[in-house]
Design a protein around this motif. Structure first.
Motif, mmCIF file in Angstrom:
data_model
loop_
_atom_site.group_PDB
_atom_site.id
_atom_site.type_symbol
_atom_site.label_atom_id
_atom_site.label_comp_id
_atom_site.label_asym_id
_atom_site.label_seq_id
_atom_site.Cartn_x
_atom_site.Cartn_y
_atom_site.Cartn_z
ATOM 1 N N PRO A 191 71.232 18.614 39.921
ATOM 2 C CA PRO A 191 69.843 19.167 39.448
ATOM 3 C C PRO A 191 68.325 19.070 39.568
ATOM 4 N N THR A 192 67.912 17.691 39.028
ATOM 5 C CA THR A 192 67.359 17.038 37.769
ATOM 6 C C THR A 192 66.730 16.605 39.300
ATOM 7 N N LEU A 193 68.223 15.985 40.252
ATOM 8 C CA LEU A 193 67.034 15.418 41.513
ATOM 9 C C LEU A 193 66.603 15.817 43.032
ATOM 10 N N VAL A 194 67.483 17.126 42.344
ATOM 11 C CA VAL A 194 66.631 18.474 43.140
ATOM 12 C C VAL A 194 66.060 18.836 42.965
ATOM 13 N N GLN A 195 65.348 18.777 42.225
ATOM 14 C CA GLN A 195 63.863 19.154 41.450
ATOM 15 C C GLN A 195 62.761 18.221 41.829
ATOM 16 N N ALA A 196 63.126 17.129 41.180
ATOM 17 C CA ALA A 196 62.027 15.727 41.641
ATOM 18 C C ALA A 196 61.320 16.081 43.209
ATOM 19 N N PHE A 197 62.522 16.448 44.005
ATOM 20 C CA PHE A 197 61.998 15.735 45.231
ATOM 21 C C PHE A 197 61.837 17.410 45.853
ATOM 22 N N GLY A 198 61.334 18.681 44.978
ATOM 23 C CA GLY A 198 60.912 19.838 45.645
ATOM 24 C C GLY A 198 61.739 20.853 45.388
ATOM 25 N N GLY A 199 62.716 21.077 45.305
ATOM 26 C CA GLY A 199 64.072 21.832 45.858
ATOM 27 C C GLY A 199 64.546 22.650 43.994
ATOM 28 N N ARG A 200 65.227 23.620 44.252
ATOM 29 C CA ARG A 200 65.308 24.142 42.271
ATOM 30 C C ARG A 200 66.572 24.350 43.262
ATOM 31 N N MET A 201 68.130 24.196 41.554
ATOM 32 C CA MET A 201 68.871 24.828 41.788
ATOM 33 C C MET A 201 69.297 25.846 41.034
ATOM 34 N N THR A 202 70.284 26.875 40.970
ATOM 35 C CA THR A 202 69.985 27.630 39.876
ATOM 36 C C THR A 202 71.735 27.728 38.971
ATOM 37 N N VAL A 203 71.677 28.120 37.829
ATOM 38 C CA VAL A 203 72.517 27.928 36.809
ATOM 39 C C VAL A 203 74.182 29.240 37.049
ATOM 40 N N HIS A 204 75.212 28.679 36.889
ATOM 41 C CA HIS A 204 75.719 29.597 36.923
ATOM 42 C C HIS A 204 77.090 29.290 36.073
ATOM 43 N N PRO A 205 77.613 30.789 35.392
ATOM 44 C CA PRO A 205 78.408 30.718 33.879
ATOM 45 C C PRO A 205 80.122 31.061 34.684
ATOM 46 N N VAL A 206 80.051 29.692 34.714
ATOM 47 C CA VAL A 206 81.853 29.145 35.253
ATOM 48 C C VAL A 206 83.077 29.045 33.913
ATOM 49 N N ASN A 207 84.454 29.354 34.301
ATOM 50 C CA ASN A 207 84.895 28.662 33.464
ATOM 51 C C ASN A 207 85.707 27.787 33.550
ATOM 52 N N HIS A 208 85.865 27.223 32.312
ATOM 53 C CA HIS A 208 86.949 25.715 31.955
ATOM 54 C C HIS A 208 87.392 25.664 31.613
ATOM 55 N N ARG A 209 88.866 24.745 31.984
ATOM 56 C CA ARG A 209 90.417 24.677 31.777
ATOM 57 C C ARG A 209 90.195 23.704 30.547
ATOM 58 N N PRO A 210 91.616 23.708 30.443
ATOM 59 C CA PRO A 210 92.079 22.093 29.831
ATOM 60 C C PRO A 210 92.990 21.292 30.335
ATOM 61 N N ARG A 211 92.548 20.282 30.697
ATOM 62 C CA ARG A 211 93.465 19.268 31.478
ATOM 63 C C ARG A 211 95.209 19.276 31.010
ATOM 64 N N VAL A 212 95.728 19.736 32.538
ATOM 65 C CA VAL A 212 97.285 19.988 32.210
ATOM 66 C C VAL A 212 98.146 18.714 32.629
ATOM 67 N N ALA A 213 98.025 18.103 33.538
ATOM 68 C CA ALA A 213 98.513 16.858 33.809
ATOM 69 C C ALA A 213 97.508 15.176 34.434
ATOM 70 N N GLY A 214 98.094 14.421 34.423
ATOM 71 C CA GLY A 214 96.583 13.417 34.050
ATOM 72 C C GLY A 214 96.699 12.749 32.740
ATOM 73 N N VAL A 215 95.349 11.945 33.451
ATOM 74 C CA VAL A 215 94.225 11.404 31.637
ATOM 75 C C VAL A 215 93.028 11.675 32.491
ATOM 76 N N SER A 216 91.992 11.988 31.380
ATOM 77 C CA SER A 216 90.765 11.617 31.463
ATOM 78 C C SER A 216 90.118 10.075 32.119
ATOM 79 N N LYS A 217 89.337 9.949 33.211
ATOM 80 C CA LYS A 217 88.825 9.182 32.924
ATOM 81 C C LYS A 217 87.649 8.657 32.157
ATOM 82 N N TYR A 218 87.081 9.392 31.592
ATOM 83 C CA TYR A 218 86.085 9.013 30.554
ATOM 84 C C TYR A 218 86.230 8.462 29.551
ATOM 85 N N GLY A 219 85.716 7.906 28.457
ATOM 86 C CA GLY A 219 85.503 7.885 26.890
ATOM 87 C C GLY A 219 84.212 7.906 26.454
#
Length: 245
Positions: A191-219
């Motif tokens: 969204p920041t990059l789109v703004q920088a080049f003259g566009g715009r992104m809206t925001v929409h509330p979304v569901n978020h769920r717990p991971r049920v399998a596998g391992v996160s790649k981020y620490g």
């Protein structure tokens, strides 16, 4: 290269995946349920150097006759941003939807995001995308704390007005996505990059769920500290883009 011999679908859904074998079939089924009968779409999975059964699972789904599925394979991992970029370059749709492969993003949110985006785009063509806002995060304490710190720092420096720029669920015009500067971790700043080049992104509330399998790649290191450095680079790009307008 994009195949120009086939009709252009309305939507290309790109899913970058690394070692997510157990999450593939459930997510593919949910995407089918959310999109079939609503949109002409294709599904582009990018296997980013997985060492588990991610690629064989995807090939098996193709062999079972799911013709909408396109599979790309990186011999070695290039990171999420470049995996998404590979998918975007191979995709054919007018609109590009991106979501994480771990199942935490809910495909059921896509129709609402798309319809809201089309309405906003019809009223203002500068609106070229929408990003999710995970109102109720289902991550562990370390992830939530590191994201909160990083978001506060990012908001203070970038001032883009986006409450949850790290949400993996987003829809954007594919031609706009492909014109953005490519760098590691760019997927967190669309969204920041789109703004920088003259566009715009809206925001929409979304569901978020717990991971049920596998391992996160981020620490903590690659979610917080690397992100703090990235913000400085994006701030510089944003300033340079404004000078060029």
């Amino acid at each position: 290269m994009t195949d120009t011999s086939q009709p252009t679908p309305f939507l290309s859904v790109v899913v970058p995946a690394k070692n997510e074998a157990e999450n593939i079939r459930p997510l593919v089924a949910e995407l089918q349920q959310a999109l079939e009968g609503r949109y002409d779409y294709e599904l582009v999975y990018v296997d980013d150097g997985s060492t588990d059964a991610t690629l064989p699972t995807l090939r098996a789904i193709q062999a079972e006759g799911f013709g909408r599925l396109k599979v790309l394979c990186h011999a070695r991992s290039t990171g999420q941003s470049f995996a998404v970029l590979s998918g975007a370059r191979a995709a054919r749709g007018t609109w590009l939807a991106v979501l994480d492969a771990d199942g935490q993003n809910d495909p059921a949110d896509l129709p609402g995001m798309i319809e809201g985006l089309l309405e906003a785009h019809g009223a203002d063509t500068k609106v070229v995308g929408v990003i999710g806002h995970r109102v109720n995060r289902r991550d562990d304490l370390v992830k939530r704390l590191s994201s909160r710190i990083a978001n506060a720092y990012r908001n203070a420096l970038l001032k883009d007005g986006v409450p949850d720029v790290g949400c993996g669920l987003k829809v954007v015009r594919r031609d706009w996505y492909l014109r953005l500067p490519a760098f590691d971790h760019m997927h967190r700043y669309i969204p920041t990059l789109v703004q920088a080049f003259g566009g715009r992104m809206t925001v929409h509330p979304v569901n978020h769920r717990p991971r049920v399998a596998g391992v996160s790649k981020y620490g903590v290191w690659n979610r917080l500290w690397v992100g703090l450095v990235d913000v400085l680079g994006v701030w510089w790009l944003k300033r340079r883009a404004k000078v060029a307008e």
